[in-house]
Each structure stands twice: as structure tokens, then as C-alpha cells.
Motif scaffolding. Structure first.
Motif, PDB file in Angstrom:
ATOM      1  N   PHE A 105     -63.416  18.600 -87.825  1.00  0.00           N
ATOM      2  CA  PHE A 105     -63.331  17.744 -86.641  1.00  0.00           C
ATOM      3  C   PHE A 105     -64.715  17.439 -86.080  1.00  0.00           C
ATOM      4  N   ARG A 106     -65.612  18.414 -86.120  1.00  0.00           N
ATOM      5  CA  ARG A 106     -66.988  18.208 -85.643  1.00  0.00           C
ATOM      6  C   ARG A 106     -67.713  17.177 -86.522  1.00  0.00           C
ATOM      7  N   ILE A 107     -67.509  17.276 -87.844  1.00  0.00           N
ATOM      8  CA  ILE A 107     -68.130  16.307 -88.753  1.00  0.00           C
ATOM      9  C   ILE A 107     -67.516  14.928 -88.547  1.00  0.00           C
ATOM     10  N   ALA A 108     -66.217  14.875 -88.264  1.00  0.00           N
ATOM     11  CA  ALA A 108     -65.555  13.586 -88.023  1.00  0.00           C
ATOM     12  C   ALA A 108     -66.167  12.877 -86.823  1.00  0.00           C
ATOM     13  N   ALA A 109     -66.435  13.618 -85.762  1.00  0.00           N
ATOM     14  CA  ALA A 109     -67.060  13.013 -84.585  1.00  0.00           C
ATOM     15  C   ALA A 109     -68.461  12.512 -84.916  1.00  0.00           C
ATOM     16  N   TYR A 110     -69.177  13.263 -85.726  1.00  0.00           N
ATOM     17  CA  TYR A 110     -70.522  12.857 -86.154  1.00  0.00           C
ATOM     18  C   TYR A 110     -70.448  11.632 -87.068  1.00  0.00           C
ATOM     19  N   ALA A 111     -69.427  11.581 -87.917  1.00  0.00           N
ATOM     20  CA  ALA A 111     -69.279  10.454 -88.832  1.00  0.00           C
ATOM     21  C   ALA A 111     -68.907   9.169 -88.096  1.00  0.00           C
ATOM     22  N   LEU A 112     -68.304   9.283 -86.946  1.00  0.00           N
ATOM     23  CA  LEU A 112     -67.971   8.086 -86.167  1.00  0.00           C
ATOM     24  C   LEU A 112     -69.196   7.432 -85.540  1.00  0.00           C
ATOM     25  N   TRP A 113     -70.143   8.222 -85.084  1.00  0.00           N
ATOM     26  CA  TRP A 113     -71.273   7.716 -84.291  1.00  0.00           C
ATOM     27  C   TRP A 113     -72.541   8.479 -84.667  1.00  0.00           C
ATOM     28  N   PRO A 114     -73.118   8.270 -85.875  1.00  0.00           N
ATOM     29  CA  PRO A 114     -74.213   9.122 -86.340  1.00  0.00           C
ATOM     30  C   PRO A 114     -75.598   8.771 -85.813  1.00  0.00           C
ATOM     31  N   PHE A 115     -75.830   7.521 -85.456  1.00  0.00           N
ATOM     32  CA  PHE A 115     -77.171   7.129 -85.036  1.00  0.00           C
ATOM     33  C   PHE A 115     -77.466   7.691 -83.647  1.00  0.00           C
ATOM     34  N   GLY A 116     -78.616   8.345 -83.514  1.00  0.00           N
ATOM     35  CA  GLY A 116     -78.996   8.954 -82.255  1.00  0.00           C
ATOM     36  C   GLY A 116     -78.591  10.411 -82.157  1.00  0.00           C
ATOM     37  N   ARG A 117     -78.031  10.948 -83.239  1.00  0.00           N
ATOM     38  CA  ARG A 117     -77.642  12.356 -83.270  1.00  0.00           C
ATOM     39  C   ARG A 117     -78.195  12.997 -84.531  1.00  0.00           C
ATOM     40  N   THR A 118     -78.365  14.301 -84.496  1.00  0.00           N
ATOM     41  CA  THR A 118     -78.879  15.020 -85.648  1.00  0.00           C
ATOM     42  C   THR A 118     -78.227  16.397 -85.722  1.00  0.00           C
ATOM     43  N   VAL A 119     -78.414  17.044 -86.854  1.00  0.00           N
ATOM     44  CA  VAL A 119     -77.841  18.365 -87.094  1.00  0.00           C
ATOM     45  C   VAL A 119     -78.944  19.405 -87.007  1.00  0.00           C
ATOM     46  N   VAL A 120     -78.686  20.474 -86.270  1.00  0.00           N
ATOM     47  CA  VAL A 120     -79.604  21.612 -86.214  1.00  0.00           C
ATOM     48  C   VAL A 120     -78.828  22.862 -86.604  1.00  0.00           C
ATOM     49  N   ARG A 121     -79.520  23.778 -87.240  1.00  0.00           N
ATOM     50  CA  ARG A 121     -78.924  25.046 -87.669  1.00  0.00           C
ATOM     51  C   ARG A 121     -79.045  26.076 -86.560  1.00  0.00           C
ATOM     52  N   ASP A 122     -78.013  26.858 -86.389  1.00  0.00           N
ATOM     53  CA  ASP A 122     -78.019  27.950 -85.422  1.00  0.00           C
ATOM     54  C   ASP A 122     -78.513  29.200 -86.132  1.00  0.00           C
TER      55      ASP A 122
ATOM     56  N   LYS B 228     -77.559  11.224 -94.316  1.00  0.00           N
ATOM     57  CA  LYS B 228     -77.791  12.166 -93.223  1.00  0.00           C
ATOM     58  C   LYS B 228     -76.584  13.083 -93.006  1.00  0.00           C
ATOM     59  N   LEU B 229     -75.415  12.660 -93.462  1.00  0.00           N
ATOM     60  CA  LEU B 229     -74.209  13.467 -93.333  1.00  0.00           C
ATOM     61  C   LEU B 229     -74.112  14.555 -94.399  1.00  0.00           C
ATOM     62  N   ILE B 230     -74.935  14.481 -95.427  1.00  0.00           N
ATOM     63  CA  ILE B 230     -74.827  15.430 -96.547  1.00  0.00           C
ATOM     64  C   ILE B 230     -75.080  16.876 -96.125  1.00  0.00           C
ATOM     65  N   PRO B 231     -76.143  17.195 -95.385  1.00  0.00           N
ATOM     66  CA  PRO B 231     -76.351  18.618 -95.053  1.00  0.00           C
ATOM     67  C   PRO B 231     -75.186  19.256 -94.294  1.00  0.00           C
ATOM     68  N   VAL B 232     -74.623  18.528 -93.350  1.00  0.00           N
ATOM     69  CA  VAL B 232     -73.518  19.104 -92.585  1.00  0.00           C
ATOM     70  C   VAL B 232     -72.225  19.111 -93.394  1.00  0.00           C
ATOM     71  N   SER B 233     -72.088  18.214 -94.351  1.00  0.00           N
ATOM     72  CA  SER B 233     -70.887  18.255 -95.193  1.00  0.00           C
ATOM     73  C   SER B 233     -70.990  19.355 -96.246  1.00  0.00           C
ATOM     74  N   LEU B 234     -72.193  19.736 -96.615  1.00  0.00           N
ATOM     75  CA  LEU B 234     -72.373  20.843 -97.559  1.00  0.00           C
ATOM     76  C   LEU B 234     -72.177  22.200 -96.887  1.00  0.00           C
ATOM     77  N   LEU B 235     -72.780  22.382 -95.724  1.00  0.00           N
ATOM     78  CA  LEU B 235     -72.763  23.679 -95.035  1.00  0.00           C
ATOM     79  C   LEU B 235     -72.449  23.463 -93.554  1.00  0.00           C
ATOM     80  N   PRO B 236     -71.175  23.286 -93.202  1.00  0.00           N
ATOM     81  CA  PRO B 236     -70.843  22.919 -91.815  1.00  0.00           C
ATOM     82  C   PRO B 236     -70.840  24.072 -90.819  1.00  0.00           C
ATOM     83  N   LEU B 237     -70.611  25.280 -91.285  1.00  0.00           N
ATOM     84  CA  LEU B 237     -70.531  26.405 -90.354  1.00  0.00           C
ATOM     85  C   LEU B 237     -71.935  26.861 -89.971  1.00  0.00           C
ATOM     86  N   GLY B 238     -72.143  27.074 -88.691  1.00  0.00           N
ATOM     87  CA  GLY B 238     -73.470  27.452 -88.205  1.00  0.00           C
ATOM     88  C   GLY B 238     -74.355  26.256 -87.939  1.00  0.00           C
TER      89      GLY B 238
END
Length: 132
Positions: A42-59, A107-117
Motif C-alpha cells: 500500500f505504501r508503494i502504491a501511494a508512491y506509484a500514484l504521485w512519485p515526483f517530489g518524493r523520494t525513498v530513504v532507508r531507516d 526510481k520505484l525499483i529500490p522500494v519495490s526490491l526492498l520495501p521493508l525498512g
């Protein structure tokens, strides 16, 4: 400019990608054991809807359960999702107007590969990288 790119993305790629991630999230939530994967979908789905202006960071404090979950995700779904993103990015790169959309798809590849964390944050909010 981001809003225009997001609208174009939503029409040509985002809606279909988000729908796929939402369906996967529903299936994962129905199977009780895989609820963390459903939440990630669900988190990736929200990112896939509106990706420009957002980025993924690792915890950095995600921990061992995240690593184990990411290994399972990578084997079962992550690799195939990444291949799908690459395959759909190639036709987008062919047209000049599709180049930013192809970049967003990659840009969606890193979060689709390793979404947890992973956290998805706005790029305009520099403190969001450090907040929990």
C-alpha cells in the motif's frame, strides 16, 4: 512542473501501477502472516500514484525482521517487480516526453526490491529524512 509530471504519470503509468500494488496488498492482508508485505504494498502504491517530489530513504534502525522480510520479498516478488519496472521504463524512454516518466519508473525499483525498512518522504522537507 512536478504537478504536471505527476498528472501525466498518473494517466499513463501511475494508475495501473498503483492498482497492481493495491491488489497485491489486499491479497497479502487477507493472508494474515503477510500483513507487513501488504502494508508495504500500500505504501508503494501511494508512491506509484504521485512519485515526483518524493523520494525513498532507508531507516537505519529497521532491524533484523526487516532484513529477513526483505529477503523473502526479494525472492518472491521484488525481483519480478524490478524487472517489470525496467521493461516498462524502456518504452517510456523512447519518446522525448516519456523520459521523465521512465526515470520515475526506475526510481520505484529500490522500494519495490526492498520495501521493508524504507520511508517515502517529500524532497522539499529536508528534516523528513531524519524524523521518524
Amino acid at each position: 512542473m512536478r504537478t504536471l509530471l505527476n498528472v501525466i504519470w498518473l494517466v499513463f503509468a501511475g494508475a495501473w501501477l498503483a492498482l497492481g500494488y493495491v491488489l497485491a496488498g489486499i491479497v497479502c492482508c487477507v493472508l494474515i502472516v503477510t500483513i507487513p508485505f501488504g502494508v508495504a504494498s500500500f505504501r508503494i502504491a501511494a508512491y506509484a500514484l504521485w512519485p515526483f517530489g518524493r523520494t525513498v530513504v532507508r531507516d537505519p534502525d529497521a532491524g533484523v525482521p526487516s532484513v529477513v522480510g526483505n529477503v523473502i520479498w526479494f525472492v518472491v516478488a521484488g525481483l519480478w517487480l524490478a524487472i517489470g519496472h525496467v521493461v516498462t521504463a524502456v518504452p517510456l524512454f523512447v519518446s522525448i516526453i516519456g523520459i521523465p516518466l521512465g526515470v520515475a519508473n526506475l526510481k520505484l525499483i529500490p522500494v519495490s526490491l526492498l520495501p521493508l525498512g524504507a520511508r517515502i518522504v517529500d524532497v522539499d522537507d529536508p528534516e523528513a529524512f531524519y524524523r521518524r
